[in-house]
Design a protein around this motif. Sequence first.
Motif: not given
Length: 176
Positions: A3-22
């Motif tokens: 969209g137009d004018g969208v924003a994402l701020s002040d969050v903490h995103l945690i994954g598991v990160g065990t195998a590389r995905l694309s």
Amino acid sequence: LKGDGVALSDVHLIGVGTARLSSDSSQKVVVQAAQNFTIERVHVEKSSAGGIKVNTGSHGRIADNLVENTRADSIHMTKASNNIVVEGNRIFHSGDDGIAVVTYGGASAAMAHHITIRDNEVRDNVGGRGITVVVSPGMGGLIIGHEVARALGVRFIFTERDAAGTMTLRRGFQIE
């Protein structure tokens, strides 16, 4: 983000990160054809793919984020993304490039362009490079661009004005 004018701020995103995905669904943050977007003060940790990926985004700002322990590029801009400022980010232990501006598809593909990368900290990559390429204008920026590229350990290319006055890659230079 779409969209137009969208924003994402002040969050903490945690994954598991065990195998590389694309896949895009494996990225922690994906900008898809958004305009006038902002991603600020986001903490991405342990992504199985990349941290922040921009597909055909324009007029955006990616600033003051912390991206660490990704399995792929920490910040990746592609598919004709343009007019984006990437600044003040801290990137640690990227699984591939810390910050990448990439165009896939060869000479016929729409190029990512007008991406400004400044004042970022990229350290301790597991793979790839800190920043993938340095491009400077052929007038007045050659020495600075060369020295920045040398310090980062990446290739250096320069642009020149074409007949219409637009800065473009010439003399066999290309970004793939």
